[in-house]
Motif scaffolding. Structure first.
Motif, short mmCIF file in Angstrom:
data_model
loop_
_atom_site.label_atom_id
_atom_site.label_comp_id
_atom_site.label_asym_id
_atom_site.label_seq_id
_atom_site.Cartn_x
_atom_site.Cartn_y
_atom_site.Cartn_z
N GLU A 203 -11.48 1.03 0.33
CA GLU A 203 -10.58 0.04 -0.29
C GLU A 203 -9.27 0.07 0.48
O GLU A 203 -8.69 1.12 0.74
CB GLU A 203 -10.36 0.40 -1.75
CG GLU A 203 -9.82 -0.75 -2.59
CD GLU A 203 -8.31 -0.77 -2.60
OE1 GLU A 203 -7.73 -1.88 -2.54
OE2 GLU A 203 -7.72 0.31 -2.65
N GLN A 204 -8.79 -1.12 0.86
CA GLN A 204 -7.66 -1.21 1.79
C GLN A 204 -6.38 -0.62 1.22
O GLN A 204 -5.68 0.13 1.91
CB GLN A 204 -7.43 -2.67 2.17
CG GLN A 204 -8.46 -3.22 3.15
CD GLN A 204 -8.09 -4.61 3.62
OE1 GLN A 204 -7.43 -5.36 2.93
NE2 GLN A 204 -8.53 -4.94 4.82
N ARG A 205 -6.04 -0.95 0.01
CA ARG A 205 -4.76 -0.50 -0.54
C ARG A 205 -4.67 1.02 -0.57
O ARG A 205 -3.69 1.61 -0.13
CB ARG A 205 -4.58 -1.06 -1.95
CG ARG A 205 -4.38 -2.56 -2.00
CD ARG A 205 -4.14 -3.02 -3.43
NE ARG A 205 -3.96 -4.47 -3.48
CZ ARG A 205 -2.80 -5.08 -3.25
NH1 ARG A 205 -1.74 -4.36 -2.96
NH2 ARG A 205 -2.71 -6.38 -3.30
N THR A 206 -5.69 1.65 -1.11
CA THR A 206 -5.69 3.11 -1.19
C THR A 206 -5.72 3.75 0.19
O THR A 206 -5.08 4.78 0.43
CB THR A 206 -6.90 3.60 -2.01
OG1 THR A 206 -6.96 2.88 -3.23
CG2 THR A 206 -6.80 5.08 -2.30
N ALA A 207 -6.44 3.13 1.12
CA ALA A 207 -6.53 3.67 2.48
C ALA A 207 -5.17 3.66 3.16
O ALA A 207 -4.74 4.67 3.74
CB ALA A 207 -7.54 2.86 3.29
N TYR A 208 -4.47 2.51 3.10
CA TYR A 208 -3.14 2.44 3.71
C TYR A 208 -2.16 3.38 3.01
O TYR A 208 -1.31 4.01 3.66
CB TYR A 208 -2.61 1.00 3.68
CG TYR A 208 -3.15 0.14 4.79
CD1 TYR A 208 -2.84 0.41 6.12
CD2 TYR A 208 -3.96 -0.96 4.53
CE1 TYR A 208 -3.31 -0.39 7.16
CE2 TYR A 208 -4.45 -1.76 5.55
CZ TYR A 208 -4.11 -1.47 6.86
OH TYR A 208 -4.60 -2.26 7.88
N ALA A 209 -2.27 3.50 1.70
CA ALA A 209 -1.39 4.41 0.96
C ALA A 209 -1.59 5.85 1.43
O ALA A 209 -0.62 6.61 1.58
CB ALA A 209 -1.65 4.31 -0.54
N ALA A 210 -2.85 6.23 1.69
CA ALA A 210 -3.14 7.59 2.16
C ALA A 210 -2.53 7.84 3.53
O ALA A 210 -1.96 8.91 3.79
CB ALA A 210 -4.65 7.81 2.20
N ALA B 108 -6.61 7.24 11.64
CA ALA B 108 -6.49 7.65 10.24
C ALA B 108 -6.72 6.46 9.31
O ALA B 108 -7.33 6.60 8.25
CB ALA B 108 -5.10 8.25 9.99
N SER B 109 -6.23 5.29 9.73
CA SER B 109 -6.45 4.08 8.93
C SER B 109 -7.94 3.76 8.83
O SER B 109 -8.46 3.47 7.75
CB SER B 109 -5.68 2.91 9.55
OG SER B 109 -5.93 1.72 8.85
N ASP B 110 -8.63 3.79 9.98
CA ASP B 110 -10.07 3.51 9.98
C ASP B 110 -10.84 4.53 9.15
O ASP B 110 -11.75 4.18 8.39
CB ASP B 110 -10.61 3.51 11.42
CG ASP B 110 -10.12 2.31 12.22
OD1 ASP B 110 -9.67 1.33 11.59
OD2 ASP B 110 -10.18 2.36 13.46
N GLU C 136 2.06 -3.93 10.88
CA GLU C 136 1.74 -5.35 10.84
C GLU C 136 0.35 -5.63 10.26
O GLU C 136 0.21 -6.53 9.42
CB GLU C 136 1.90 -5.96 12.24
CG GLU C 136 3.35 -6.04 12.71
CD GLU C 136 3.54 -6.93 13.92
OE1 GLU C 136 2.90 -8.00 13.96
OE2 GLU C 136 4.30 -6.55 14.83
N PRO C 137 -0.71 -4.90 10.68
CA PRO C 137 -2.01 -5.11 10.02
C PRO C 137 -1.95 -4.85 8.51
O PRO C 137 -2.59 -5.56 7.73
CB PRO C 137 -2.92 -4.09 10.72
CG PRO C 137 -2.30 -3.89 12.05
CD PRO C 137 -0.83 -3.98 11.82
N PHE C 138 -1.17 -3.86 8.10
CA PHE C 138 -1.02 -3.56 6.67
C PHE C 138 -0.39 -4.75 5.94
O PHE C 138 -0.86 -5.17 4.87
CB PHE C 138 -0.16 -2.31 6.51
CG PHE C 138 0.48 -2.17 5.16
CD1 PHE C 138 -0.29 -1.85 4.04
CD2 PHE C 138 1.84 -2.36 5.00
CE1 PHE C 138 0.31 -1.73 2.78
CE2 PHE C 138 2.45 -2.24 3.75
CZ PHE C 138 1.67 -1.92 2.64
N ALA C 139 0.69 -5.31 6.52
CA ALA C 139 1.35 -6.44 5.87
C ALA C 139 0.43 -7.64 5.77
O ALA C 139 0.46 -8.38 4.78
CB ALA C 139 2.62 -6.81 6.65
N GLY C 140 -0.42 -7.85 6.79
CA GLY C 140 -1.35 -8.97 6.74
C GLY C 140 -2.49 -8.75 5.77
O GLY C 140 -2.85 -9.64 4.98
#
Length: 457
Positions: A407-414, A397-399, A262-266
């Motif tokens: 950068e959010q996109r690359t972080a969530y992708a990882a 892991a997200s933090d 959910e945080p990712f989608a937001g």
């Protein structure tokens, strides 16, 4: 094996009774881990870390599951442990509500009482849940295990949904008195339903079945063992040990995405709070579809042409990995169909989880009679550890990825890439499981199709 030929084995009426007990268990847990969580954070303005710690603690307490299963093995009956567990769970639920109310005036003492309450909740879930699965492993015929597991888990999810809706309406507008009354009422109702469902459920096995399961000398030897000896004997079994690794890895991957989806989608796709909640609902809908697919795969219409239990378990993990790779793509491209991806992930998650439960019930008895509870306890502890660590691992892991990559996109992708790898490893471990006679057979479930209902005996 037909229940008409073996009356000590469970038919659909008995399986539905177990499902009602599982629904009662879920009803109490959802209030303590969800409703009380919200009250602590919103109404009482307490740090979110407090309910997070309490939920993690109730998972940590479930490391006693092997000991609970061993106790059921020694007593040769599961129903006393199920009833006792539900009573302990109910008391813990009422005390947790009382502790939440107390926190408004005495935060420290209320938090200490909450810690004790969530300890009781973990113990109650361990005793009731482990013994319920043990009883299913002993009494549900091979050909009904996957649809039985689907039925029981669907009823638990229905229990989640109904309880959340009803309790939400009863405590609105919120007041401490109403919260205590609703919590006490829920515990009484669930204990009463559990007692009715357990009445006459665990009838003695007929002598022929008991002799088939174990000889008297082996039973005498098992009864003399202490818990340490029994646990070491179970852990020495290659299949039990391999399946423990599978349960931990797959459930760790499954739970790691729960707190970041959910945080990712937001953050990445600009979803509103309502839209992210709906997205989570789409995932749960996919899980239900996956569960029903495994149950329907063995219906008399398809006659087992859709593969074995192990194939569904391995395939579910592989497709979960593929769906999580899709989330990596959605992190890098806003044009990615996120909703369809999340539904696909849910379907794969539901398929492998139900196939894993069916495999769990098979392996519990395949290693030899008299230690089904200890094996179930071992796998239940692995699942609890995975769920306890999963949320922490996913958010940490997200933090960390945000801090390192900036950068959010690359972080969530990882992070999603790491979860895809865990699902792939889980599939590889599942392939290594020794295929017993029941697993080598194609899925052919005796009994009615789940959606049609009815009973069979």
């Amino acid at each position: 094996m037909s229940t008409a030929l073996n009356p000590s084995m469970f038919g659909w009426f008995q399986i539905i009774r177990l499902g009602l007990i599982q629904a009662c268990l879920g009803a109490v847990v959802v209030v303590t881990t969800s409703t009380l969580n919200r009250i602590m954070v919103v109404e009482l303005a307490l740090p979110a870390l407090l309910p997070g710690f309490l939920v993690a603690w109730h998972y940590a307490v479930q490391m006693v599951r092997p000991r609970m299963g061993f106790g059921a093995d020694k007593g040769r009956r599961s129903t006393p442990w199920m009833m006792g567990g539900m009573l302990v769970l109910g008391v813990g639920g009422v005390m947790a509500a009382w502790a939440t109310v107390w926190m408004a005036s005495q935060p420290l003492y209320g938090a200490l009482l909450a810690w004790f309450s969530f300890s009781l909740i973990g113990l109650g879930v361990s005793a009731c849940g482990t013994s319920l699965l043990t009883l299913m492993a002993k009494r549900v015929p091979d050909e009904r295990r996957a649809p039985a597991a689907t039925t029981v888990w669907l009823m638990m999810i229905v229990g989640f949904a109904v309880t959340a809706g009803v309790v939400g309406k009863l405590i609105d507008p919120y007041s401490p008195q109403v919260l205590l009354q609703v919590s006490a009422g829920l515990s009484l109702v669930t204990a009463g339903i559990t007692a009715l469902c357990l009445w006459g459920l665990e009838t003695p096995m007929d002598p022929a079945t008991e002799k088939m399961q174990s000889d008297s000398l082996a039973k005498a030897r098992l009864q003399k063992q202490n818990f340490k000896e029994a646990f070491q004997e179970v852990w020495a079994e290659p299949a039990a040990r391999t399946f423990t690794v599978f349960v931990f890895m797959s459930m760790l991957a499954y739970s790691a995405q729960d707190l970041i989806l959910e945080p990712f989608a937001g953050a990445v796709h600009g979803f509103s709070p309502g839209q992210t909640t709906q997205l989570s609902g789409w995932h749960h809908m996919g899980v239900l579809i996956g569960m029903l697919a495994v149950a329907g795969a063995g219906s008399r219409w398809v006659a087992g042409r859709l593969g074995s239990v192990q194939a569904w378990m391995v395939g579910g993990c592989l497709f979960s990995a593929l769906a999580t790779v899709g989330l990596v793509s959605s992190a890098l491209s806003v044009d990615w169909p996120l909703k369809a991806n999340v539904v696909f992930l849910g379907v794969a998650n539901g398929a492998f989880s139900i196939a894993a439960i069916a495999t769990m019930m098979r392996l519990a008895g395949e290693g030899g009679a008299g230690r089904e509870g200890t094996r179930m306890g071992l796998w239940g502890a692995a699942q609890a550890a995975a769920f306890g660590l999963g949320g922490l691992l996913g958010t940490a892991a997200s933090d960390l990825a945000h801090a390192l990559l900036g950068e959010q996109r690359t972080a969530y992708a990882a992070v999603f890439g790491m979860q895809a790898l865990m699902f792939a490893v889980s599939a590889a471990v599942a392939v290594r499981l020794r295929a017993g006679p029941a697993q080598r057979q194609l899925l052919r479930f005796d009994g009615p199709v789940l959606l049609k209902g009815g009973s069979s005996s």
